[in-house]
Design a protein around this motif. Structure first.
Motif, mmCIF file in Angstrom:
data_model
loop_
_atom_site.group_PDB
_atom_site.id
_atom_site.type_symbol
_atom_site.label_atom_id
_atom_site.label_comp_id
_atom_site.label_asym_id
_atom_site.label_seq_id
_atom_site.Cartn_x
_atom_site.Cartn_y
_atom_site.Cartn_z
ATOM 1 N N ALA A 1 6.124 -42.796 -12.058
ATOM 2 C CA ALA A 1 5.996 -42.217 -13.397
ATOM 3 C C ALA A 1 6.533 -43.183 -14.452
ATOM 4 O O ALA A 1 5.932 -43.354 -15.518
ATOM 5 C CB ALA A 1 6.750 -40.883 -13.468
ATOM 6 N N ALA B 1 4.062 -45.973 -14.973
ATOM 7 C CA ALA B 1 2.917 -45.501 -15.746
ATOM 8 C C ALA B 1 3.263 -45.436 -17.226
ATOM 9 O O ALA B 1 2.484 -45.872 -18.080
ATOM 10 C CB ALA B 1 2.483 -44.119 -15.246
ATOM 11 N N ARG C 1 -1.632 -46.795 -23.072
ATOM 12 C CA ARG C 1 -2.645 -45.804 -23.426
ATOM 13 C C ARG C 1 -3.381 -45.319 -22.186
ATOM 14 O O ARG C 1 -3.950 -46.118 -21.459
ATOM 15 C CB ARG C 1 -3.680 -46.431 -24.375
ATOM 16 N N PHE C 2 -3.298 -44.037 -21.927
ATOM 17 C CA PHE C 2 -4.197 -43.434 -20.939
ATOM 18 C C PHE C 2 -4.259 -41.944 -21.223
ATOM 19 O O PHE C 2 -3.376 -41.391 -21.887
ATOM 20 C CB PHE C 2 -3.738 -43.704 -19.503
ATOM 21 N N THR D 1 1.148 -35.616 -21.936
ATOM 22 C CA THR D 1 1.510 -34.550 -21.010
ATOM 23 C C THR D 1 2.506 -35.060 -19.977
ATOM 24 O O THR D 1 3.492 -34.394 -19.667
ATOM 25 C CB THR D 1 0.257 -34.022 -20.284
ATOM 26 N N LEU D 2 2.276 -36.259 -19.454
ATOM 27 C CA LEU D 2 3.178 -36.824 -18.457
ATOM 28 C C LEU D 2 4.571 -37.008 -19.059
ATOM 29 O O LEU D 2 5.584 -36.672 -18.445
ATOM 30 C CB LEU D 2 2.636 -38.160 -17.937
ATOM 31 N N GLN D 3 4.589 -37.515 -20.300
ATOM 32 C CA GLN D 3 5.869 -37.721 -20.984
ATOM 33 C C GLN D 3 6.633 -36.402 -21.105
ATOM 34 O O GLN D 3 7.830 -36.340 -20.830
ATOM 35 C CB GLN D 3 5.599 -38.321 -22.372
ATOM 36 N N VAL D 4 5.932 -35.343 -21.491
ATOM 37 C CA VAL D 4 6.583 -34.036 -21.626
ATOM 38 C C VAL D 4 7.030 -33.524 -20.259
ATOM 39 O O VAL D 4 8.128 -32.992 -20.107
ATOM 40 C CB VAL D 4 5.633 -33.020 -22.299
ATOM 41 N N MET D 5 6.164 -33.742 -19.228
ATOM 42 C CA MET D 5 6.493 -33.208 -17.901
ATOM 43 C C MET D 5 7.690 -33.909 -17.269
ATOM 44 O O MET D 5 8.317 -33.364 -16.370
ATOM 45 C CB MET D 5 5.280 -33.318 -16.964
ATOM 46 N N THR E 1 10.255 -35.090 -19.258
ATOM 47 C CA THR E 1 11.427 -34.769 -20.090
ATOM 48 C C THR E 1 11.848 -33.321 -19.902
ATOM 49 O O THR E 1 13.042 -33.025 -19.867
ATOM 50 C CB THR E 1 11.129 -34.971 -21.600
ATOM 51 N N ALA E 2 10.874 -32.423 -19.795
ATOM 52 C CA ALA E 2 11.178 -30.996 -19.768
ATOM 53 C C ALA E 2 12.126 -30.584 -18.631
ATOM 54 O O ALA E 2 13.052 -29.816 -18.871
ATOM 55 C CB ALA E 2 9.888 -30.195 -19.717
#
Lengths: 299, 274
Positions: free
Chosen positions: B82, B85, B91-92, B97-101, B103-104
């Protein structure tokens, strides 16, 4: 694509795809199930809820949505006061974390540079030892015949032991104690990068130290204050262990209530609707946290 | 600093006393003869002996260690992917969404993570028959999910501050990307991976709430045993266990610190020579 160690598209797809798939399956998708179960009816069965989509006859499918759980949360004052109680406890303990953590972070950031890493390590070290056991340590300190009361009676300050354990005060102490490292680290990160020439210029122009702090240091460290504050505020709203072990029966917090609904009352749908409400409430502070983190990244 | 800010020094000292006082009290009273934890009745190591006799606790500790070791390995692999990535591919689709997933999970209340994963596991078992029942496997899956977020943060900052010219040079000289990764990138981020592994291990070893939700009958982890005993009141055995954990963690952190310090010194020396 020069400089990417795994630039071919297949490698790229795997690097992005694998963690994406994992988090999508085990972090994002489960929230849909929380939403779904929160709309179902509790039954005495295994698992203890009625499926939303049921086959009534051959080919005939019925979908029943039950908003009763949410209605109950709205109407029963118990749940409302638990939610507001959690928000209040969380806000007050975040404030105390900041009040205690800010001077600590400031002192570390201004310490001689070879002292900073060991001082920071000392802040992080307790975070690595068991959370449960650190909360447990406070039971021995705060209880009626505990260390604090013994000391206060021995020193002649009081005659009767103070009742601290199982009161809101004990919960505040436990939260500030457990979450202090989370505010010190982001505050340190912003304070150590502060441009000291600004303060020198202000001092040369005759600005007093207190005014320097209020007009320069504090505004510039605001991103650290918000990030640190949110890192405490968000998880504490749903905290279970601290109110359960240190709080009393009147310390209503939503995390503890959810635990009771789930484990004692076996009401999965109600626990799910509590989780859904909590999730929605926490979205605003989470967006604030993300906003400031993104700003940090671009700086 | 001491001359100009006596107030700051006081705050710092008070803060450290606040952080370490309770831990110190646990250690001191683990050597107390009396069962009453807060009344001193002489030095004794008998609670450590009793700890080793407690079969239920030892079984739970073994299960926790197995779960934590598997979790740590899985979290390091997933977290590193992760982080790669997010740092290397600017850029992809789905980057946000990955960034939020990642951090959350750092701030998400544990009760929500636990409940939501349990509901997922129940639904999955109903529809595809996997995972079959709940226990060690489901606890490991749940722990890997939140621990990988912490690993991602650690590896991400290391990757962002890393000098990429070595990788570029190797690629220019015709090394295959996979080889560049294993011979250059991996050794350079190794300290972050080690730190991430240790953090994931301790997070998993320490988790009560998520494990309680996703565990089934027969799978009791160490924090679950500690919790049920703590609910009944203070016990010197738990103090002894706490002392062992604190010593173990301090030792691990000290070793990691020395290793990092040496590596940094070596890197500095090499830089000066070059």
């Amino acid at each position: 694509m020069k400089g990417l160690p795994l630039s071919p598209t297949r490698g790229r797809g795997l690097i992005i795809g694998v963690p994406w798939f994992w988090l999508g399956l085990f972090f994002l998708l489960p929230f849909l199930f929380v939403l779904k179960i929160s709309l179902s009816e509790p039954v005495l069965a295994q698992p203890p809820y009625l499926d939303l989509i049921r086959e009534v006859e051959d080919g005939l499918v019925s979908i029943s949505l039950n908003f009763g759980n949410y209605l109950l949360l709205w109407e029963d004052p118990l749940y409302r006061s638990a939610l507001f109680g959690s928000l209040k406890i969380s806000a007050i303990s975040t404030l105390f974390c900041l009040l205690l953590g800010y001077p600590m972070a400031y002192a570390i950031a201004r310490a001689p540079s070879h002292w900073r890493l060991p001082l920071l390590m000392l802040i992080i070290l307790p975070f690595w030892t068991s959370f449960l056991i650190r909360v447990y340590a406070w039971i021995g300190i705060l209880k009626g015949n505990g260390l604090l009361n013994n000391f206060l009676i021995w020193s002649g300050l009081i005659d009767q032991p103070l009742e601290i354990l199982h009161t809101p005060l004990a919960v505040y102490i436990g939260i500030v104690y457990s979450y202090l490292p989370f505010v010190v680290l982001p505050l340190y990160a912003t304070l150590v990068r502060l441009d000291l020439t600004l303060l020198e210029a202000a001092a040369d122009l005759g600005c007093r130290p207190w005014k320097q702090f209020l007009t320069i240091t504090l505004p510039l460290s605001l991103p650290g204050v918000i990030a640190g504050g949110m890192l405490v505020f968000i998880p504490v709203v749903g905290e279970f262990v601290i109110p359960d072990l240190l709080g009393g029966p009147d310390t209503l917090m939503i995390g503890k209530l959810m635990w009771t609904e789930f484990f004692s009352n076996k009401d999965w749908p109600l626990a799910s609707s509590l989780a859904a409400v909590l999730l929605v409430v926490l979205i605003i502070p989470f967006v604030a946290l993300r906003h400031f983190e993104q700003r940090e990244e671009t700086i | 600093m001491r001359r100009r800010f006596p107030l700051l020094m006081t705050a710092l000292l008070f803060g450290y006393a606040f952080l370490y006082g309770p831990i110190l009290s646990l250690i001191v009273y683990s050597f107390n003869e009396s069962r009453l934890v807060t009344v001193w009745a002489g030095f004794s190591t008998k609670w450590y002996g009793e700890l080793l006799q407690n079969q239920q606790l030892l079984d739970a500790a073994w299960l926790s260690i197995k779960v934590a070791a598997t979790t740590a390995c899985g979290a390091v692999v997933l977290g590193t992917l992760a982080a790669l990535a997010l740092v290397r591919f600017r850029r992809f689709r789905g980057r946000g969404t990955l960034q939020v997933m990642v951090t959350a999970p750092l701030v998400m209340p544990e009760v929500i993570i636990g409940l939501s994963l349990l509901l997922l596991f129940v639904a999955m078992q109903d529809s595809i028959g996997w995972p079959d029942g709940r226990g060690q496997l489901t606890i490991t899956l749940a722990h890997t999910t939140f621990a990988m977020a912490y690993v991602t943060v650690i590896v991400q900052s290391r990757l962002a501050h890393m000098d990429q010219s070595l990788e570029e040079a190797a690629l220019d000289l015709g090394a295959r990307p996979l080889k560049v990764f294993f011979t250059i990138t991996l050794p350079l981020i190794a300290p972050a991976l080690a730190a991430g592994w240790l953090l994931a291990f301790t997070l998993s070893l320490d988790d009560l709430v998520v494990a309680s939700f996703v565990s089934g009958p027969g799978a009791t982890t160490l924090p679950m045993v500690v919790y049920s005993s703590v609910r009944l009141g203070v016990s010197p055995e738990i103090n002894a266990l706490a002392t062992i954990i604190v010593l173990f963690v301090s030792l691990a952190v000290a070793i990691a610190g020395v290793l990092l310090y040496r590596q940094e010194k070596r890197a500095l020396r090499e830089q000066n020579q070059g």
